[in-house]
Structure formats: C-alpha cells, structure tokens
Design a protein around this motif. Sequence first.
Motif, mmCIF file in Angstrom:
data_model
loop_
_atom_site.group_PDB
_atom_site.id
_atom_site.type_symbol
_atom_site.label_atom_id
_atom_site.label_comp_id
_atom_site.label_asym_id
_atom_site.label_seq_id
_atom_site.Cartn_x
_atom_site.Cartn_y
_atom_site.Cartn_z
ATOM 1 N N THR A 1 0.711 -1.019 -0.081
ATOM 2 C CA THR A 1 -0.027 0.109 0.017
ATOM 3 C C THR A 1 0.887 1.363 0.033
ATOM 4 O O THR A 1 0.568 2.320 -0.662
ATOM 5 N N ARG A 2 2.061 1.378 0.915
ATOM 6 C CA ARG A 2 2.804 2.323 0.761
ATOM 7 C C ARG A 2 3.676 2.866 -0.467
ATOM 8 O O ARG A 2 3.533 3.667 -1.005
ATOM 9 N N ALA A 3 3.791 1.643 -1.130
ATOM 10 C CA ALA A 3 4.240 1.508 -2.602
ATOM 11 C C ALA A 3 3.511 2.096 -3.542
ATOM 12 O O ALA A 3 3.793 2.979 -4.533
ATOM 13 N N LEU A 4 2.244 1.803 -3.372
ATOM 14 C CA LEU A 4 1.009 2.272 -4.132
ATOM 15 C C LEU A 4 0.844 3.714 -4.338
ATOM 16 O O LEU A 4 0.803 4.524 -5.055
ATOM 17 N N GLN A 5 1.078 4.180 -2.888
ATOM 18 C CA GLN A 5 0.730 5.661 -2.576
ATOM 19 C C GLN A 5 1.936 6.425 -3.202
ATOM 20 O O GLN A 5 1.642 7.500 -3.538
ATOM 21 N N ALA A 6 3.271 5.783 -3.083
ATOM 22 C CA ALA A 6 4.205 6.635 -3.707
ATOM 23 C C ALA A 6 4.350 6.551 -5.115
ATOM 24 O O ALA A 6 4.485 7.539 -5.895
ATOM 25 N N GLN A 7 3.696 5.637 -5.728
ATOM 26 C CA GLN A 7 3.641 5.581 -7.175
ATOM 27 C C GLN A 7 2.470 6.630 -7.647
ATOM 28 O O GLN A 7 2.429 7.199 -8.643
ATOM 29 N N TRP A 8 1.447 6.652 -6.882
ATOM 30 C CA TRP A 8 0.379 7.621 -7.075
ATOM 31 C C TRP A 8 0.948 9.025 -7.222
ATOM 32 O O TRP A 8 0.414 10.055 -7.934
ATOM 33 N N GLU A 9 1.598 9.259 -6.249
ATOM 34 C CA GLU A 9 2.238 10.682 -5.967
ATOM 35 C C GLU A 9 3.285 11.075 -7.059
ATOM 36 O O GLU A 9 3.137 12.088 -7.591
ATOM 37 N N ARG A 10 3.944 10.001 -7.655
ATOM 38 C CA ARG A 10 4.952 10.052 -8.577
ATOM 39 C C ARG A 10 4.303 10.571 -9.840
ATOM 40 O O ARG A 10 4.861 11.163 -10.603
ATOM 41 N N TYR A 11 3.261 9.761 -10.151
ATOM 42 C CA TYR A 11 2.777 9.911 -11.422
ATOM 43 C C TYR A 11 1.736 11.193 -11.433
ATOM 44 O O TYR A 11 1.282 11.395 -12.597
ATOM 45 N N ASP A 12 1.696 11.832 -10.386
ATOM 46 C CA ASP A 12 0.815 13.026 -10.309
ATOM 47 C C ASP A 12 -0.632 12.840 -10.713
ATOM 48 O O ASP A 12 -1.101 13.703 -11.624
ATOM 49 N N ILE A 13 -1.197 11.767 -10.161
ATOM 50 C CA ILE A 13 -2.607 11.512 -10.624
ATOM 51 C C ILE A 13 -3.578 12.506 -9.897
ATOM 52 O O ILE A 13 -3.713 12.442 -8.782
ATOM 53 N N PRO A 14 -4.500 13.172 -10.777
ATOM 54 C CA PRO A 14 -5.145 14.224 -9.991
ATOM 55 C C PRO A 14 -6.423 13.978 -9.550
ATOM 56 O O PRO A 14 -7.355 14.693 -9.507
ATOM 57 N N VAL A 15 -6.320 12.738 -8.850
ATOM 58 C CA VAL A 15 -7.540 12.014 -8.051
ATOM 59 C C VAL A 15 -7.088 11.655 -6.799
ATOM 60 O O VAL A 15 -6.090 10.768 -6.549
ATOM 61 N N PRO A 16 -7.647 12.114 -5.474
ATOM 62 C CA PRO A 16 -6.902 11.574 -4.274
ATOM 63 C C PRO A 16 -7.094 9.949 -4.160
ATOM 64 O O PRO A 16 -8.232 9.656 -4.616
ATOM 65 N N LEU A 17 -6.240 9.281 -3.520
ATOM 66 C CA LEU A 17 -6.231 7.974 -3.423
ATOM 67 C C LEU A 17 -6.841 7.656 -1.963
ATOM 68 O O LEU A 17 -6.198 8.041 -1.100
ATOM 69 N N THR A 18 -8.179 6.908 -2.179
ATOM 70 C CA THR A 18 -8.951 6.866 -0.644
ATOM 71 C C THR A 18 -8.005 5.066 -0.214
ATOM 72 O O THR A 18 -8.508 4.459 -1.234
ATOM 73 N N VAL A 19 -7.597 5.185 0.861
ATOM 74 C CA VAL A 19 -7.430 3.700 1.452
ATOM 75 C C VAL A 19 -8.132 3.091 2.477
ATOM 76 O O VAL A 19 -8.596 3.864 3.463
ATOM 77 N N LEU A 20 -8.634 1.885 2.190
ATOM 78 C CA LEU A 20 -9.496 1.238 3.275
ATOM 79 C C LEU A 20 -8.785 0.319 4.161
ATOM 80 O O LEU A 20 -8.047 -0.642 3.481
ATOM 81 N N GLU A 21 -8.696 0.212 5.219
ATOM 82 C CA GLU A 21 -8.048 -0.494 6.221
ATOM 83 C C GLU A 21 -8.965 -2.230 6.188
ATOM 84 O O GLU A 21 -10.041 -1.953 6.076
ATOM 85 N N SER A 22 -8.013 -3.110 6.064
ATOM 86 C CA SER A 22 -8.802 -4.179 6.136
ATOM 87 C C SER A 22 -7.753 -5.331 7.063
ATOM 88 O O SER A 22 -6.952 -6.093 6.502
ATOM 89 N N PRO A 23 -7.956 -5.144 8.255
ATOM 90 C CA PRO A 23 -7.262 -6.202 9.220
ATOM 91 C C PRO A 23 -7.193 -7.597 8.968
ATOM 92 O O PRO A 23 -6.237 -8.432 9.407
ATOM 93 N N TYR A 24 -8.297 -7.924 8.260
ATOM 94 C CA TYR A 24 -8.587 -9.560 8.215
ATOM 95 C C TYR A 24 -8.171 -9.665 6.621
ATOM 96 O O TYR A 24 -8.335 -10.892 6.017
ATOM 97 N N ARG A 25 -7.472 -8.763 5.770
ATOM 98 C CA ARG A 25 -7.046 -8.885 4.591
ATOM 99 C C ARG A 25 -8.077 -9.225 3.575
ATOM 100 O O ARG A 25 -7.785 -10.062 2.502
ATOM 101 N N GLU A 26 -9.240 -8.761 3.898
ATOM 102 C CA GLU A 26 -10.556 -8.994 2.757
ATOM 103 C C GLU A 26 -10.446 -7.926 2.082
ATOM 104 O O GLU A 26 -10.216 -6.820 2.204
#
Length: 677
Positions: A553-578
């Motif tokens: 997820t951290r790597a995905l957020q870094a890529q998102w910023e690097r590509y300067d995608i003009p839509v905020p990325l919302t992250v949902l937590e899933s403690p049970y990996r669903e």
Amino acid sequence: MPTLSDLGQLPKRLVLGRPVRSDRLGESLLPKRLALPIFASDPLSSVAYATQEILIVLTLAGTAFLYLAPWLAIAVVLLLVTVVLSYRQVVRAYPSGGGDYEVAMKNHGQFAGLTVASALLVDYVLTVAVSVAAGTDNIISAFPDLDEHRVAIAVGLVALLAAANLRGLRESGRTFAVPTYLFISGILVMVVTGLIRHFFGAGLDAESAGYSITPEPGFEQVTGLALVFFVLRAFASGCTALTGVEAIANGVPAFKPPKSRNAATTLALMGGIAATMFSGVTALALAADVKYAEHPCDLVGFTDCETEPQRTVIAQVAAAVFGGPTSPGFFYIQAATALVLILAANTAFNGFPLLGSVLAQDRFLPRQLHTRGDKLVYSNGILLLAGFAALLIAAFGADVNRLIQMYIVGVFTSFSIGQWGMVRHWNRELRSETDPQARSRIRRSQTINAIGGTLTTVVLLIIIVTKFTRGAWLVLLVMPVLFLLMRAINRHYSHVAEQLVPDTDSRVLPSKVHAVVLVSKVHKPTLRALAFARATRPDHLTALTVNVDDAETRALQAQWERYDIPVPLTVLESPYREITRPVVDFVKGIRRTSPRELVVVFVPQYVVGHWWENVLHNQSALRLRARLQFQPGVMITTVPWQLESSVGRDDDGRGAGPAPGDLRRGITDPSEASPYG
C-alpha cells in the motif's frame, strides 16, 4: 490463426454445421412428404409393439382368450379413426401450434391448460424412451448377443437423435423420411405376402406356434367382472397405437402454407396407413399363432428362456412370412422396424420443443425454451428432452414392458381435455354464426369432437384403473409436480414484471453521481478506468484501494504521487485481509449518507485470450461484481483492458496494434497513451 472463441465453437460446428440466418426460417418449413415421417413416425411405428402389448395381457390367462385379439384390434382402429377425425378439427381451428394446450387454455382456462401441458411434456419424454427401447429390442431380436449392452445402445441412440434434430428441421426430416417410408413399404409388402400365403393354403407358422403358455397365478379362471377388467386392460395396452397423433396438431407452424390444410391431409394419411398396418400385423400374428409372454419362461417349450430374449411379435411374423430368421425379408423388416422405432422418437423431438416454446412464451417455462438456436430449431428443448429420456431409459434398464406401463396416460389426458375444449369452441362459434351452411359444418365438427371426447375420456379412465399399480401411478405423481412448477414459474415472471413497470420515481434523475474507481496498482487498466470515470463528469470521484499489505500500500501511494494523478487515493483498512467486504461497506456508506445519490463503481478487468489465463486473473473483480450487483442504487461498469492474447497478432508475430481511439489522437503505440493528455 484461430482464436480461443473459434476453437471453442469447433465441437459445436462439427455437430450442428453452419448457423442459419433468421430470414431463412421459411426455408425450414415442411412439405407433406417430409412432415409425414417427421410428425407421424410415432403412431406409424407403434404397429411394431401395439399388437404385442395386446397379446402380452391376453396370454396372462394362457391361450384361452386369444380369440378376443381381433375384436380388441377393431376397437383400437375405430378409436384411432375417431381421434384422427377429431384432430383434423383442431388443426383447422387452432393452426398456431399449441394443439391441445392452446385448446384447453382458451376454452377451459389455465388449470386445464397446464394439466394438458404437464401431461404432454411427460408423454413426450416417455415417447422417446419407449420408442428407442422398442427399437433396441428389435435390434436384439436380430442379434441376441447384444442383449447385455441394451442400455448403452439405447442411450447412444437418444444422443444421435438429439444431434440430428439439432442440425435443423429439414435436415432431420430428410434423415428420417427414408427409413419411415422403407418401414411402411416393408410392412405393407409383408402383410400382403402373408395374407396371400394364408388364404392360398401355404400356411404361416411362427417359431412360437408350438409353445403353450402357463397362466399367471390368479388368471386360471377369469369370469364376470374380472373378465371385463381383463379385457379392458388388454384394450388399454393396445391403445399405445394412438400415441403421437397429437404431434401434428402441435406442429402445424412447421408445415408449408396452407398450413392447416396440409396438416389435416397429413393426419388423414397417417391415420389410414397406421390403421392398415396395425390391422395387418395383428391378423398375421393370429394367423401364424404367435405366442408372446411378459415373462419368457411362461412359454412352455421355450427351452432357452433364461439366457435368450424372446423375439418380438413383428420379428416372429416376419420370420413366418419370409421363410425364417435368416431370410433377407426377415432382416429387412427388422432393420426397418428398428430404424423407424428409433426415429419415431423424432415425433417427440419435434413436439416437445414446439410445446416448450409456446409454454415459455406464455411464461410457464423458462424463456430460454422460446429461443431458436443456430439452426433455427429450439435447441434447449431438444437437449432437455434428450436428457430426461436418457435418465428414464437408464433408470428402467431400457425395458419396454416396464416403460410402456407409464405410457399413454398423458396422451389420453390431453386427448380428453382437448376434445371437450373443442366442443366449447364450437358452441362459441355457433353463437356468432348465422349462415346455415356454416352452422351445419360447425355442428358436424362439434359432433365429431363430442364423440372423440367421450371415447377418449372412457379410455383414459380404463387406462388409469388398469395400469395404476403397474406404473401409471408414477406419471400421475409427476404431472402435478410439473403443474405446480409451471404455476410457480408463471408467478415469478408475473412478480418480476410487476416490479419492472415504470413509475414516477424511475423518471426522477439522481441527485448526484458518485464514481468509485477500484485501484490495485498504478498501471494501464487503472489509468483507463480513471479516464473513463472522469469523462462521465461525476459529482464526486473516489479512487479506492484496500490495504491488505502495508508495504504494498505504501508503494502504491508513492507511485500515485510520482505519477501526479489528479484524483486523491482513498485507502480502506482491512485487518483481516479481505477485499470485497470493505469495498461493499464503503459503497453502502455512501448510499446511507445520501440515498438519492447514484454510485457508479468502475472495475478494471483484463480481457484474455486463453481459458487458463482467466484462472490467473480477474478473480477479485468477479467477486466484487457478484456482491455489488445486489446493492440498490449501485451501477457496475467494467472497464476492459485487452491483453495481447485476446486481440491476436499480426503476420510478423507482434501485437495487433493500438487500442481503439488511439489513432484518432495521433498515437501509434498504445503504451504512450495517457488519459490525462
């Protein structure tokens, strides 16, 4: 180079051939010369076992009552003539192909209509099972060593019949016409030859003529009411000669114009030929002193009864007329009889799908049965009939004597209800008709149908009483089950239709549109989905991912910023990996906050060209769509990304080229395409 879809279609094309255009439907209509073998092969072929069924019952009491056989045959012929005349009125009054079902539905109402429909559906399945089992019997009569493979032969023949019918009506008509006409000519030659030999003193002696028969326990002395019941039981068994008569009334739409007249002519031809052959075979069987018992070891003198099957009645007659079981005439009759009995099942393969189509159109059966297949035939109905018939054959060991006890209950149920429905139809016609000549014709038709209704109702009662404990009870159990199933299907379709009726709310635009794009990685499918979502100009746009692994997820957020995608990325937590549940809960939350807001979920998905690639991709997308489709106010939009395997390759082996739309933007390499310009 053939694609995956081409290879998947190959087995289908080998069985069915090329598909036929809808505008060629008129070319599949039948002239009388093909309609006769297609729709009348069942009643014509019944001469191969109708006489045998009469003899089986009469010989339960030994040989004392065989003198009744001619009188019973005459009664069956008179009934056949009456039913044929009655159905000629049906095809003229109701040429749309519904037959007894349509007559009952329009004149008696839904209850009677569904009773007829359930009776006919059961009977069509039994027609296939009995005809194929009887044909297998005649094959075994010529080649007794095949007896141990009886079930496998019968099931294989059902599969062949289904394949032939799936290829199209005219093609199956040509396939079945030759054996039917060979059978008719062979039986008529056998009857004429046998009668000439008999009347000119040459003599006819069946192989069983010297046998005597041990009466079944309880049949040694048959008198009074028991005798009446005994005779009625034999008559009911002989009525198997009438099976299939109704198929022409159900198949009127398949005839060439003028449809009603051609169908009525075909009915008359069928009735005349069937009555002649049945009478002739019965006369020869009695002249040759044929013996046939339900249990072969009841034949005193049949020394190999434990190991050898007894020859059918028609086989014994052919041997007696043509000079023994090794004569060419004997093998001709056996081959023709076996073929026509097997192909007689084609009557059901044409009647069942047509009736199923009418019932589906009226919303009593699944709509898939109303759809024509590649060859302009009702493929789903053909496959359904073949499956049920094969199961029945396997369950009863392809034993004609066991299967035939369930036979004709459905036929005479539809006969009776249909004929009384025609009487009501003519009553309605008389109320509006003033021309004296027309009224006279109507009254004549009404009289014919009234006589037919009376006789078939009496025969139905006889069949139920005499055959109930011998297997008819099963049909009387299955028919109500089918009746209730069709009512339930109709209620479902009606309920769905009520829910789908437009109202004022359905014309009100949603207050807002909230687009949600599912993100797993920053790659071309995700960027395409975001571009399409933005192109719809929603009120809100959310790029959504689920955190099942912190590092990814951290790597995905870094890529998102690097590509300067003009839509905020919302992250949902899933403690049970669903993945599925958090997304569904997020969408539900939007709906709870703003019930009038429309949520559109964009799901990127790979399009692959090989079946095994589907196993490796798209599983999460499939699960998400399966869950989201049950949420009200939510739309699911699949955004496909075609991999190279799905779009094929050029002659030089490279990919097929740019994606649709790229050339209009002046882009020749699809990897250079950016949804943000």
